[in-house]
Design a protein around this motif. Structure first.
Motif, PDB file in Angstrom:
ATOM      1  N   LEU A 161     -13.604  52.155 -28.208  1.00  0.00           N
ATOM      2  CA  LEU A 161     -14.207  52.951 -29.284  1.00  0.00           C
ATOM      3  C   LEU A 161     -14.355  52.152 -30.574  1.00  0.00           C
ATOM      4  N   PRO A 162     -13.270  51.595 -31.147  1.00  0.00           N
ATOM      5  CA  PRO A 162     -13.453  50.786 -32.360  1.00  0.00           C
ATOM      6  C   PRO A 162     -14.204  49.478 -32.108  1.00  0.00           C
ATOM      7  N   SER A 166     -17.436  48.396 -34.155  1.00  0.00           N
ATOM      8  CA  SER A 166     -17.329  47.186 -34.991  1.00  0.00           C
ATOM      9  C   SER A 166     -18.549  46.282 -34.840  1.00  0.00           C
ATOM     10  N   GLN A 167     -19.295  46.441 -33.746  1.00  0.00           N
ATOM     11  CA  GLN A 167     -20.509  45.644 -33.539  1.00  0.00           C
ATOM     12  C   GLN A 167     -21.738  46.256 -34.197  1.00  0.00           C
ATOM     13  N   GLN A 168     -21.578  47.462 -34.761  1.00  0.00           N
ATOM     14  CA  GLN A 168     -22.715  48.180 -35.334  1.00  0.00           C
ATOM     15  C   GLN A 168     -22.903  47.836 -36.811  1.00  0.00           C
ATOM     16  N   GLY A 192     -27.453  51.507 -36.554  1.00  0.00           N
ATOM     17  CA  GLY A 192     -27.865  51.073 -35.224  1.00  0.00           C
ATOM     18  C   GLY A 192     -27.810  52.197 -34.208  1.00  0.00           C
ATOM     19  N   ASP A 193     -28.009  51.823 -32.952  1.00  0.00           N
ATOM     20  CA  ASP A 193     -27.989  52.789 -31.853  1.00  0.00           C
ATOM     21  C   ASP A 193     -26.551  52.966 -31.364  1.00  0.00           C
ATOM     22  N   THR A 194     -26.008  54.151 -31.559  1.00  0.00           N
ATOM     23  CA  THR A 194     -24.611  54.425 -31.174  1.00  0.00           C
ATOM     24  C   THR A 194     -24.531  55.294 -29.914  1.00  0.00           C
ATOM     25  N   THR A 195     -25.600  55.304 -29.126  1.00  0.00           N
ATOM     26  CA  THR A 195     -25.618  56.153 -27.924  1.00  0.00           C
ATOM     27  C   THR A 195     -24.481  55.799 -26.972  1.00  0.00           C
ATOM     28  N   VAL A 196     -24.290  54.497 -26.727  1.00  0.00           N
ATOM     29  CA  VAL A 196     -23.248  54.054 -25.796  1.00  0.00           C
ATOM     30  C   VAL A 196     -21.872  54.461 -26.315  1.00  0.00           C
ATOM     31  N   LEU A 202     -17.316  60.754 -25.562  1.00  0.00           N
ATOM     32  CA  LEU A 202     -17.355  62.056 -24.894  1.00  0.00           C
ATOM     33  C   LEU A 202     -16.758  61.974 -23.493  1.00  0.00           C
ATOM     34  N   VAL A 203     -17.131  60.937 -22.738  1.00  0.00           N
ATOM     35  CA  VAL A 203     -16.608  60.765 -21.377  1.00  0.00           C
ATOM     36  C   VAL A 203     -15.095  60.559 -21.412  1.00  0.00           C
TER      37      VAL A 203
END
Length: 323
Positions: A161-162, A166-168, A192-196, A202-203
């Motif tokens: 998670l972090p 941290s790459q965003q 950026g795209d935080t979908t992943v 959530l998973v």
């Protein structure tokens, strides 16, 4: 509205607003926060002290209770002192590294808390369904290993998670409308795209909560089946009494967490300050209530705690007796 016009003085920091919409009441909100936090520290430290001092309490159930107390202390300490600094001193800045670290510690604590409750359910299952083998199955060394497994599971599941966040890249407006660095809220600060990251979060919640609740339910299914085979009503009551404290802790912990998570993700119509207060309740109430529940429901522990409290309240009498 002035609080929402704040901008971080350092591009590597966030600003934690506290409870948006209730900034004028921060001092009043801090009163229950501080009372709950102090009460949780006193209660859990008392448990650790009493269990540590009493050799008769060096049993699997009480060692697991120590793990739960340590987890509660560590988790609440990772967020409540910062929240109080916001309420009392308007100390709202937090570095990106500090924010991600806080997020990691809070989520590891929540995962660890859930895993310990599962281990406690297994402890009750062995105690009731295999009482003659209890001391051989659940040795102190095995409890230590189970605690280590719980910690490693929490770290391995939460660490991405972090790392993903941290790459965003984060936007210029780094204002977090919360008292602590919640994953969902921090993810919204990213350009950026935080979908992943969001899907993984959530998973992870579904996997941890789903698997843990399933294992607890299975344990109690076997416990109920074993108890119902006993003909004596007195034995029924005694068996169920050994599970009462654990069941109370489960009913305190999981409903608050699940309700807070669901409203945060899907309750867009609910006011933000309600989300934030609910989220904080999960880290405030269980650490306060868990020692009380076990202190009241567990006779042996209650007697030891009362002994130490009475000795502290009347040191003169104790010294005369010892003399």
């Amino acid at each position: 509205m002035a609080a929402f016009n704040l901008t971080p003085s350092n591009p590597s920091t966030f600003i934690l607003l506290g409870v948006p919409g209730l900034q004028d009441a921060h001092v009043w909100i801090s009163i229950p926060f501080s009372m709950f936090y102090i009460s949780s520290l006193l209660g859990n430290l008392m448990l650790l002290f009493v269990i540590g001092k009493e050799q008769t309490l060096h049993q699997p159930m009480y060692l697991l209770l120590c793990l739960l107390a340590l987890t509660d202390i560590a988790t609440s300490t990772s967020l409540i002192p910062k929240a109080l600094c916001i309420f009392w001193f308007n100390s709202q800045d937090i570095t990106v590294g500090g924010c991600l670290t806080q997020m990691f510690l809070i989520n590891v604590g929540a995962s660890m808390h859930s895993a310990i409750l599962v281990t406690m359910a297994f402890d009750r299952y062995v105690a009731i369904c295999n009482p003659l083998r209890y001391t051989t199955i659940l040795t102190n060394a095995r409890i230590a290993k189970l605690g280590l497994v719980c910690l490693l599971r929490a770290i391995l599941l939460i660490l991405p998670l972090p790392l993903l966040l941290s790459q965003q890249p984060f936007c210029a407006n780094r204002i977090i409308p919360h008292t602590y660095c919640d994953h969902i809220v921090v993810a919204k600060m990213s350009c950026g795209d935080t979908t992943v990251s969001s899907m993984y979060a959530l998973v992870t919640v579904i996997v941890i909560m789903g698997s843990d609740l399933t294992l607890i339910a299975l344990s109690y299914r076997f416990i109920v089946r074993a108890v119902l085979r006993i003909s004596s009503k007195k034995a029924h009551q005694k068996a169920f009494n050994t599970c009462t404290a654990h069941l109370c802790v489960i009913l305190i912990s999981y409903p608050i967490f699940l309700f807070s998570s669901l409203t945060h993700r899907f309750g867009q119509a609910i006011a933000p300050h309600v989300h934030i207060i609910l989220a904080n309740l999960y880290y405030l109430l269980p650490p306060v209530l868990n020692p009380i529940v076990y202190g009241i429901k567990t006779k042996e522990l209650r007697e030891k705690v009362e002994k130490y409290i009475s000795s502290l309240s009347s040191p003169g009498v104790t010294n005369v007796k010892s003399a």
